[in-house]
Scaffold this active site. Structure first.
Site, short mmCIF file in Angstrom:
data_model
loop_
_atom_site.label_atom_id
_atom_site.label_comp_id
_atom_site.label_asym_id
_atom_site.label_seq_id
_atom_site.Cartn_x
_atom_site.Cartn_y
_atom_site.Cartn_z
N TRP A 147 2.09 5.47 1.86
CA TRP A 147 1.41 5.26 3.14
C TRP A 147 2.31 5.69 4.29
CZ3 TRP A 147 1.62 1.53 -0.74
CH2 TRP A 147 0.40 1.29 -1.39
N HIS A 205 -3.80 0.62 5.66
CA HIS A 205 -4.94 0.32 4.80
C HIS A 205 -5.49 -1.06 5.19
CE1 HIS A 205 -1.70 -1.21 1.67
NE2 HIS A 205 -1.46 -1.60 2.88
N ARG A 216 -3.03 6.70 9.33
CA ARG A 216 -1.86 7.24 8.63
C ARG A 216 -1.25 8.39 9.41
NH1 ARG A 216 -3.76 6.64 2.44
NH2 ARG A 216 -4.29 4.43 2.65
N GLN A 226 -11.75 2.11 5.99
CA GLN A 226 -11.63 1.64 4.61
C GLN A 226 -12.49 0.40 4.44
OE1 GLN A 226 -7.64 0.85 3.29
NE2 GLN A 226 -7.43 2.93 2.49
N VAL A 235 -1.45 -4.76 -7.30
CA VAL A 235 -2.33 -5.12 -8.42
C VAL A 235 -1.67 -4.82 -9.76
CG1 VAL A 235 -4.61 -5.02 -7.30
CG2 VAL A 235 -3.50 -2.90 -8.06
N ALA A 253 -9.07 -7.05 -6.61
CA ALA A 253 -9.18 -6.46 -5.28
C ALA A 253 -9.59 -5.01 -5.45
CB ALA A 253 -7.85 -6.56 -4.53
N1 DAH Z 1 -5.05 0.03 -0.18
C1 DAH Z 1 -5.14 1.12 -1.11
C2 DAH Z 1 -4.96 2.44 -0.38
O1 DAH Z 1 -5.12 2.47 0.80
C3 DAH Z 1 -6.47 1.11 -1.80
C4 DAH Z 1 -6.54 -0.03 -2.78
C5 DAH Z 1 -6.20 0.13 -4.09
C6 DAH Z 1 -6.95 -1.28 -2.36
C7 DAH Z 1 -6.24 -0.88 -5.00
C8 DAH Z 1 -7.02 -2.33 -3.27
C9 DAH Z 1 -6.66 -2.13 -4.58
O2 DAH Z 1 -7.39 -3.55 -2.90
O3 DAH Z 1 -6.73 -3.16 -5.45
O4 DAH Z 1 -4.64 3.40 -0.97
#
Ligand code: DAH
Length: 350
Positions: free
Chosen positions: A158, A179, A205, A219, A262, A316
């Site tokens: 990120w 995010h 970003r 998002q 995760v 999530a």
């Molecule tokens: N936050 C991640 C991104 O911006 C996307 C994401 C992936 C969110 C896995 C989640 C997750 O909640 O479990 O690339």
């Protein structure tokens, strides 16, 4: 002609012209006419004096008196006309109900908003709460409590836009959230299970833009926490969502992916809604389209906010709203969304 009669004409001339000037209503005009030009008006009276004059003077006096009379009649007629046209132009501002209506250019929701709403509704109907969060976020929420410590190489996923100021507590740097995942932490800190929330919102970003990257985008984050939540719940919920958005027939495919917050992490794809998985331009001939990242909330994340990972578990997920809109509508360049080109936007009016 006697001076006396001559002066009377002059006086009457001045007086009549002056008082005509003052008339502003039809009523005052009519009063003026009766006063000066009426059968027993001032001019008539004047004319009646003529026979009493010396015979030599009568011709000249009659001529001048009639001249005044004609002149006043003309002025009066003109004034009546002016007043009438003024009144009718005021009346014309009334509505003509028989006229065709003017075309009204009606605004509609931006295509991103439309997709965000559609997805929010799908999850809302599955019992999710829809909530909002801050776009200027603290490092702790955007990274640290999501199991991404300072200087950890995972931060490279990120590229961040940092705000040149520390948070109010003075401890943690501020950034534009990269995010919507930091809302997971805020929700866990402020709510008790069972938790089922959806967080749509903007993310930022530090990135060069191209057909698939924007520095600002939407998002949609989801979080489910309770006792006994398993990967099967994740799969079932997300497959249901995909079918509600992309059609009942859709199949979902989950493959391993890495996200620090995760474990296990996954990417979810659906079979291509354009070609039913046979391979086409939309799915890049693969038959599958990747639509989101997901996973079981990492035990470290749960511990970090005071939850016992042996008691609580959850999943999530996160997806890019523009990406979903691009897939749905066959849009090939994300930059279209924010270039304010009406020719593009109008295609999404309804
Ligand atoms: N936050 C991640 C991104 O911006 C996307 C994401 C992936 C969110 C896995 C989640 C997750 O909640 O479990 O690339």
């Amino acid at each position: 002609m006697s001076n006396e009669f001559d002066n009377k004409i002059k006086d009457l001339n001045n007086e009549s012209v002056h008082s005509l000037d003052q008339c502003e209503t039809q009523e005052s005009l009519e009063n003026w006419r009766v006063d000066f030009l009426g059968r027993r008006g001032r001019i008539a009276l004047l004319l009646r004096e003529i026979p009493k004059l010396d015979s030599k003077e009568r011709g000249d006096a009659g001529f001048k008196a009639n001249q005044l009379k004609n002149m006043l009649q003309k002025l009066f007629d003109q004034k009546v006309q002016d007043l009438n046209s003024l009144i009718s132009s005021e009346n014309n501002q009334e509505f003509d109900v028989t006229l065709p209506s003017r075309y009204i250019d009606r605004g509609t929701y931006h295509p991103t908003t439309q997709v965000v709403r559609e997805i929010s509704e799908a999850f809302y109907n599955m019992g999710f709460q829809i909530i909002d969060g801050p776009e200027v976020e603290q490092d702790v929420y955007n990274f640290q409590k999501l199991n991404i410590p300072a200087h950890h190489p995972a931060r490279d996923m990120w590229n961040s836009l940092w705000v040149d100021k520390l948070s109010d507590s003075g401890e943690t740097p501020l950034l534009l959230r990269t995010h919507t995942s930091p809302m997971q932490i805020r929700i866990l800190e402020n709510h008790k299970p069972p938790i089922r929330v959806l967080v749509p919102g903007k993310a930022y970003r530090y990135e060069a833009t191209d057909a698939t990257h924007e520095w600002q985008f939407f998002q949609i984050e989801g979080l489910v926490i309770d006792e006994n939540i398993t990967f099967a719940n994740l799969k079932g919920t997300l497959e249901e969502f995909a079918q509600r958005i992309f059609g009942e027939k859709r199949k979902a495919r989950f493959r391993c992916d890495f996200f620090p917050f995760v474990e296990p992490g996954a990417e979810m794809s659906i079979d291509c809604f354009k070609c039913d998985g046979n391979g086409c331009r939309v799915c890049g001939e693969s038959g599958w389209i990747e639509i989101l990242g997901a996973g079981m909330v990492h035990p470290e994340v749960l511990k970090g906010v005071g939850y016992d990972p042996n008691k609580y578990s959850g999943f999530a997920f996160g997806m890019g709203a523009e990406r979903i809109a691009m897939l749905k509508h066959g849009i090939d360049d994300i930059r279209n969304f924010y270039s304010n080109d009406l020719r593009f936007l109008k295609q999404f009016s309804y």
